[in-house]
Write a protein that holds these residues in place. Structure first.
Motif, PDB file in Angstrom:
ATOM      1  N   ARG A  58       1.389  -1.555   0.113  1.00  0.00           N
ATOM      2  CA  ARG A  58       0.198   0.105  -0.012  1.00  0.00           C
ATOM      3  C   ARG A  58       1.099   1.349   0.202  1.00  0.00           C
ATOM      4  O   ARG A  58       0.576   1.940  -0.779  1.00  0.00           O
ATOM      5  N   PHE A  59       1.972   1.611   0.655  1.00  0.00           N
ATOM      6  CA  PHE A  59       2.473   2.506   0.966  1.00  0.00           C
ATOM      7  C   PHE A  59       3.511   2.773  -0.245  1.00  0.00           C
ATOM      8  O   PHE A  59       3.654   4.321  -0.923  1.00  0.00           O
ATOM      9  N   PRO A  60       4.069   1.403  -1.077  1.00  0.00           N
ATOM     10  CA  PRO A  60       4.779   1.871  -1.869  1.00  0.00           C
ATOM     11  C   PRO A  60       3.645   2.776  -3.448  1.00  0.00           C
ATOM     12  O   PRO A  60       4.417   3.257  -3.952  1.00  0.00           O
ATOM     13  N   TYR A  61       3.050   1.904  -3.355  1.00  0.00           N
ATOM     14  CA  TYR A  61       1.399   2.545  -4.727  1.00  0.00           C
ATOM     15  C   TYR A  61       1.258   3.995  -4.271  1.00  0.00           C
ATOM     16  O   TYR A  61       1.510   4.646  -5.633  1.00  0.00           O
ATOM     17  N   LEU A  62       0.968   3.680  -3.438  1.00  0.00           N
ATOM     18  CA  LEU A  62       0.767   5.438  -2.712  1.00  0.00           C
ATOM     19  C   LEU A  62       2.137   6.331  -3.160  1.00  0.00           C
ATOM     20  O   LEU A  62       1.885   7.813  -3.211  1.00  0.00           O
ATOM     21  N   ALA A  63       3.047   6.694  -2.656  1.00  0.00           N
ATOM     22  CA  ALA A  63       3.984   6.866  -2.951  1.00  0.00           C
ATOM     23  C   ALA A  63       3.958   7.344  -4.982  1.00  0.00           C
ATOM     24  O   ALA A  63       5.217   8.017  -4.999  1.00  0.00           O
ATOM     25  N   PHE A  64       4.049   6.033  -5.430  1.00  0.00           N
ATOM     26  CA  PHE A  64       3.730   6.048  -7.042  1.00  0.00           C
ATOM     27  C   PHE A  64       2.849   6.974  -7.533  1.00  0.00           C
ATOM     28  O   PHE A  64       2.750   7.681  -8.310  1.00  0.00           O
ATOM     29  N   LYS A  65       1.478   6.462  -6.598  1.00  0.00           N
ATOM     30  CA  LYS A  65       0.726   7.511  -7.178  1.00  0.00           C
ATOM     31  C   LYS A  65       0.745   9.042  -6.704  1.00  0.00           C
ATOM     32  O   LYS A  65       0.015  10.155  -7.671  1.00  0.00           O
ATOM     33  N   LEU A 275       9.330   3.521   8.862  1.00  0.00           N
ATOM     34  CA  LEU A 275      10.876   3.531   8.809  1.00  0.00           C
ATOM     35  C   LEU A 275      10.727   1.736   7.618  1.00  0.00           C
ATOM     36  O   LEU A 275      10.788   1.863   6.925  1.00  0.00           O
ATOM     37  N   THR A 276      10.119   1.302   8.267  1.00  0.00           N
ATOM     38  CA  THR A 276       9.897   0.071   7.705  1.00  0.00           C
ATOM     39  C   THR A 276       8.593   0.211   6.218  1.00  0.00           C
ATOM     40  O   THR A 276      10.019  -0.209   5.640  1.00  0.00           O
ATOM     41  N   SER A 277       8.402   1.033   6.341  1.00  0.00           N
ATOM     42  CA  SER A 277       6.939   1.485   5.186  1.00  0.00           C
ATOM     43  C   SER A 277       8.045   2.000   4.085  1.00  0.00           C
ATOM     44  O   SER A 277       8.679   2.006   3.195  1.00  0.00           O
ATOM     45  N   PHE A 278       9.399   2.737   4.571  1.00  0.00           N
ATOM     46  CA  PHE A 278      10.267   3.735   3.759  1.00  0.00           C
ATOM     47  C   PHE A 278      11.567   2.748   3.122  1.00  0.00           C
ATOM     48  O   PHE A 278      11.409   3.032   2.104  1.00  0.00           O
ATOM     49  N   PHE A 279      11.535   1.863   4.261  1.00  0.00           N
ATOM     50  CA  PHE A 279      12.840   0.749   3.601  1.00  0.00           C
ATOM     51  C   PHE A 279      11.977  -0.076   2.607  1.00  0.00           C
ATOM     52  O   PHE A 279      12.705  -0.820   1.805  1.00  0.00           O
ATOM     53  N   SER A 280      11.068   0.106   2.856  1.00  0.00           N
ATOM     54  CA  SER A 280      10.212  -1.180   2.111  1.00  0.00           C
ATOM     55  C   SER A 280       9.905  -0.824   0.281  1.00  0.00           C
ATOM     56  O   SER A 280       9.566  -1.146  -0.532  1.00  0.00           O
ATOM     57  N   GLY A 281       9.609   0.253   0.765  1.00  0.00           N
ATOM     58  CA  GLY A 281       9.707   1.369  -0.784  1.00  0.00           C
ATOM     59  C   GLY A 281      11.317   0.935  -1.875  1.00  0.00           C
ATOM     60  O   GLY A 281      10.611   0.644  -2.924  1.00  0.00           O
ATOM     61  N   PHE A 282      12.069   0.798  -0.819  1.00  0.00           N
ATOM     62  CA  PHE A 282      13.336   0.168  -1.591  1.00  0.00           C
ATOM     63  C   PHE A 282      13.073  -0.650  -2.613  1.00  0.00           C
ATOM     64  O   PHE A 282      13.706  -0.663  -3.742  1.00  0.00           O
ATOM     65  N   VAL A 283      13.329  -1.671  -1.169  1.00  0.00           N
ATOM     66  CA  VAL A 283      12.573  -3.167  -1.803  1.00  0.00           C
ATOM     67  C   VAL A 283      11.941  -3.188  -3.190  1.00  0.00           C
ATOM     68  O   VAL A 283      11.925  -3.566  -4.178  1.00  0.00           O
ATOM     69  N   ILE A 284      11.103  -2.371  -3.401  1.00  0.00           N
ATOM     70  CA  ILE A 284       9.754  -2.270  -4.521  1.00  0.00           C
ATOM     71  C   ILE A 284      10.230  -1.684  -5.582  1.00  0.00           C
ATOM     72  O   ILE A 284      10.098  -2.504  -6.854  1.00  0.00           O
ATOM     73  N   PHE A 285      10.665  -0.645  -5.922  1.00  0.00           N
ATOM     74  CA  PHE A 285      10.711   0.216  -6.770  1.00  0.00           C
ATOM     75  C   PHE A 285      12.591  -0.210  -6.853  1.00  0.00           C
ATOM     76  O   PHE A 285      12.701   0.087  -7.653  1.00  0.00           O
ATOM     77  N   THR A 286      12.942  -0.797  -6.533  1.00  0.00           N
ATOM     78  CA  THR A 286      14.465  -1.416  -6.718  1.00  0.00           C
ATOM     79  C   THR A 286      13.530  -2.316  -8.658  1.00  0.00           C
ATOM     80  O   THR A 286      15.062  -2.626  -9.252  1.00  0.00           O
ATOM     81  N   VAL A 287      12.557  -2.787  -8.030  1.00  0.00           N
ATOM     82  CA  VAL A 287      12.174  -4.457  -8.172  1.00  0.00           C
ATOM     83  C   VAL A 287      11.404  -3.589  -9.782  1.00  0.00           C
ATOM     84  O   VAL A 287      11.277  -3.821 -11.033  1.00  0.00           O
ATOM     85  N   LEU A 288      11.153  -3.084  -9.824  1.00  0.00           N
ATOM     86  CA  LEU A 288      10.057  -1.849 -10.170  1.00  0.00           C
ATOM     87  C   LEU A 288      10.312  -1.373 -11.446  1.00  0.00           C
ATOM     88  O   LEU A 288      10.518  -1.477 -12.719  1.00  0.00           O
ATOM     89  N   GLY A 289      12.018  -0.526 -10.458  1.00  0.00           N
ATOM     90  CA  GLY A 289      12.951  -0.254 -12.382  1.00  0.00           C
ATOM     91  C   GLY A 289      13.175  -0.692 -12.676  1.00  0.00           C
ATOM     92  O   GLY A 289      13.606  -0.720 -13.887  1.00  0.00           O
ATOM     93  N   PHE A 290      13.905  -2.652 -12.931  1.00  0.00           N
ATOM     94  CA  PHE A 290      14.593  -3.453 -13.586  1.00  0.00           C
ATOM     95  C   PHE A 290      13.156  -3.709 -13.951  1.00  0.00           C
ATOM     96  O   PHE A 290      13.632  -4.087 -15.420  1.00  0.00           O
ATOM     97  N   GLU A 300       5.948   4.002 -13.697  1.00  0.00           N
ATOM     98  CA  GLU A 300       5.090   4.779 -13.643  1.00  0.00           C
ATOM     99  C   GLU A 300       4.219   3.201 -14.478  1.00  0.00           C
ATOM    100  O   GLU A 300       2.745   3.446 -13.551  1.00  0.00           O
ATOM    101  N   ASP A 301       4.518   2.966 -15.332  1.00  0.00           N
ATOM    102  CA  ASP A 301       3.652   1.925 -16.283  1.00  0.00           C
ATOM    103  C   ASP A 301       3.735   0.857 -15.590  1.00  0.00           C
ATOM    104  O   ASP A 301       3.120   0.161 -16.102  1.00  0.00           O
ATOM    105  N   VAL A 302       4.665   0.227 -15.231  1.00  0.00           N
ATOM    106  CA  VAL A 302       4.611  -1.682 -14.146  1.00  0.00           C
ATOM    107  C   VAL A 302       3.938  -1.068 -12.701  1.00  0.00           C
ATOM    108  O   VAL A 302       3.543  -2.037 -11.996  1.00  0.00           O
ATOM    109  N   ALA A 303       4.026  -0.389 -12.215  1.00  0.00           N
ATOM    110  CA  ALA A 303       3.194  -0.653 -10.875  1.00  0.00           C
ATOM    111  C   ALA A 303       1.810  -0.368 -11.094  1.00  0.00           C
ATOM    112  O   ALA A 303       1.460  -0.242 -11.415  1.00  0.00           O
ATOM    113  N   ALA A 304       0.944  -1.014  -9.615  1.00  0.00           N
ATOM    114  CA  ALA A 304       0.408  -1.448  -9.781  1.00  0.00           C
ATOM    115  C   ALA A 304      -0.234  -1.684  -7.953  1.00  0.00           C
ATOM    116  O   ALA A 304       0.844  -1.420  -7.049  1.00  0.00           O
ATOM    117  N   ASP A 305      -1.550  -1.142  -7.657  1.00  0.00           N
ATOM    118  CA  ASP A 305      -2.582  -1.228  -6.443  1.00  0.00           C
ATOM    119  C   ASP A 305      -2.405  -2.365  -5.677  1.00  0.00           C
ATOM    120  O   ASP A 305      -2.399  -3.374  -6.650  1.00  0.00           O
TER     121      ASP A 305
END
Length: 591
Positions: A58-65, A275-290, A300-305
């Motif tokens: 939820r947090f990574p998606y809202l950061a994307f949105k 801090l966990t939400s912020f840390f999880s964002g790095f985990v998710i967005f490294t993969v989304l960048g890949f 933004e075209d590969v992110a999902a909710d």
């Protein structure tokens, strides 16, 4: 309100206006409810309760949105969340077992259930039709067997039913002894996910394009700050992530010692959660960048909710990593642990809340307590069965949409109001002083009494103004009947607050008062006696139309001592309903 005050007395050790000696109170409490084995168990349980699946998707998606009654509302909201939360854990079980193979089933389109439009990676269809990725095909066609709309609800999927049953079985086994068993399990469930997150981050950071994902994640979009929906989403996410205003943190705190440093805990738990939400964002967005790099697309075209991120986007990225089976098993094992760490606390809060209300029955002995826990798990399992059908994902999304917004905001608003203006800030500050040896700083008073309720009210107003119909994904808007069902689900916990107030008011004499004041006064009718005696309603044997035996003062009002005051009348002539006894007799004789 009495339940709220009773809970405060329970937490602070104040009972019936008296301070119970700490040693005696703790001994009695330990016999009835139990206590944490040590301080670390409480902190880890609160962290595990706050850090859940929402921190990962939820947090990574809202950061994307974007770049009393209250207690009942809390319990109802938690029950609704627990019902669909275990369905998501069931999805994790499904993926966890499906990962135990030499070739991930969502990494190719050679399965019998794959659609004709299934593609892998950047492949396109020669026909020009819209392609569907193999991971999305796996989720929608195999895991869910998803129907086109919520109107086609379908039948339960036996695979999902078994996974859901397994999830509830784990919850019951862990909580069979309450916090005594929960306090030991959290040593693993609240810490091990961080090791897995760290491993996933290291692996994700070594993938091509990961830097693009991190750059997108850390780049603020200042133009979004003037959008009220951004602040609304942020506030809702804080409530959702911290599990605030849902009763869990209060319930867990009630198992602490009276002199526990609650201020320190109130700072540690939110800090770790954020801090966990912020840390999880790095985990998710490294993969989304890949993924974006592999597809030649934007991040933004590969992110999902929601489920789309955890069960479509991330599995697709895992399938393209070296040793995908290993990373898939680790990822979904982590998801299971994170999900259970929150679900354990949610269910224990439900059980303890009801057990505290009816402790004379539910804490009678160990057998009764265990049967009650079994009943709770079975009831919620049955309520969740419709979400395992072909149209169950729509129902899950509908409940999540309407429960995670307005109910928690209203509970937070009324909780601040009840604490500061009904129970009274001075009483609350005195309770804290008894525990910590000092009253809260002026900063907390300003926040609790003014800033927090003001911001919550503003967010509620903005969410109402900018409301848009609930939808699944970007292209399917729920029909009107589903929207109405969602609002009923939303109002269910919210209306518990005024509903309980009215029930308590009527049960304690309020109905009698309301009935009396709604009736006509005995002096109602013609002003002159000669006109009153013409109507049998004003004779000495009856009262005024629609009136009751309400004591009146000299001007027709109710007397303070409950006696009937004499009306203005002739001396020494008894009067009934504005008519003297002589006039009553004359009227009766004429009739």
């Amino acid at each position: 309100m009495d339940r709220l005050r009773q809970k405060f007395r329970q937490v602070t050790g104040r009972h019936n206006g008296k301070v119970v000696p700490e040693g005696t109170s703790q001994t009695q409490q330990r016999l009835e409810r139990g206590n944490w084995g040590n301080k670390l168990e409480f902190i880890l349980t609160c962290v595990g309760y706050s850090v859940g699946l929402g921190n990962v998707w939820r947090f990574p998606y809202l950061a994307f949105k974007n770049g009393g009654g209250i207690g009942f509302s809390m319990v109802i909201t938690l029950a609704l969340v627990a019902t669909y939360y275990n369905v998501i854990i069931g999805y994790c079980f499904f993926y966890f077992f499906a990962s135990m193979t030499d070739r991930l089933p969502w990494a190719h389109c050679d399965n019998v259930w794959n659609s004709p439009n299934c593609v892998v990676g950047n492949e396109t269809l020669a026909s020009g039709e819209q392609a569907i990725s193999s991971s999305e095909d796996f989720f929608t066609r195999y895991v869910l067997d998803q129907s086109p709309t919520i109107d086609e609800i379908g039948t339960p999927r036996w695979q999902l039913v078994l996974c859901l049953m397994l999830a509830w079985t784990v919850v019951f086994v862990v909580l069979v002894r309450g916090i005594k068993s929960l306090g030991k399990v959290v040593y693993f469930t609240a810490t091990f996910p961080y090791l897995l997150l760290l491993a996933l981050l290291i692996r994700g950071a070594t993938l091509e394009g990961s830097a693009d994902g991190i750059y997108y994640y850390l780049t603020p979009r200042w133009d979004r700050l003037d959008d009220s929906s951004v602040w609304s989403d942020a506030t809702t996410q804080v409530f959702y992530s911290l599990s605030a205003c849902s009763g869990g943190l209060i319930m867990m705190s009630s198992f602490n010692k009276f002199s526990n440093n609650c201020l320190r805990d109130a700072l540690i738990v939110p800090l770790i959660d954020c801090l966990t939400s912020f840390f999880s964002g790095f985990v998710i967005f490294t993969v989304l960048g890949f993924m974006a790099h592999a597809k030649g697309a934007k991040v933004e075209d590969v992110a999902a909710d929601g489920p789309g991120l955890a069960f479509v986007a991330y599995p697709e990225a895992i399938a393209n990593m070296p040793y995908p089976v290993v990373w898939a098993v680790l990822f979904f094992f982590m998801m299971l642990i994170i999900g259970f760490s929150s679900q354990f606390s949610i269910i224990e809060t439900l059980v303890s809340s009801v057990s505290d209300e009816y402790d004379f029955i539910l804490r009678k002995n160990w057998r009764v307590s265990m049967l009650f826990r079994v009943s709770i798990c079975c009831a919620l399992f049955l309520l969740a069965l419709p979400m395992t059908t072909q149209g169950g994902i729509y129902l899950l999304t509908l409940i999540d949409t309407f429960v995670s917004g307005f109910p928690l905001l209203f509970v937070g608003l009324f909780e601040c109001f009840a604490l500061c203006y009904i129970y009274g800030y001075k009483n609350f500050a005195a309770d804290i002083k008894m525990m910590l040896g000092r009253e809260p700083f002026i900063y907390w008073r300003i926040c609790w009494c003014f800033i927090t309720p003001g911001l919550l009210f503003a967010v509620i107003v903005f969410k109402a103004i900018e409301y848009t119909p609930a939808s699944y994904g970007d292209d399917y808007v729920f029909p009107n009947w589903a929207q109405a069902l969602g609002w009923l689900i939303c109002l269910f916990p919210v209306m518990a607050m005024p509903g309980w107030f009215l029930f308590y008011y009527c049960r304690n004499g309020g109905w009698k008062v309301a009935f009396k004041v709604s009736r006509a006064l005995p002096v109602w009718g013609p002003a002159l006696t000669e006109n009153r005696i013409k109507d049998p309603r004003y004779t000495c044997s009856s009262t005024a139309p629609g009136s009751s035996d309400v004591p009146q003062d000299s001007d027709g009002g109710v007397t303070g001592d409950g006696t009937v005051a004499n009306m203005k009348k002739e001396p020494n002539i008894p009067v009934q309903n504005g008519v003297s006894s002589i006039q009553c007799e004359e009227s009766a004789a004429n009739q």
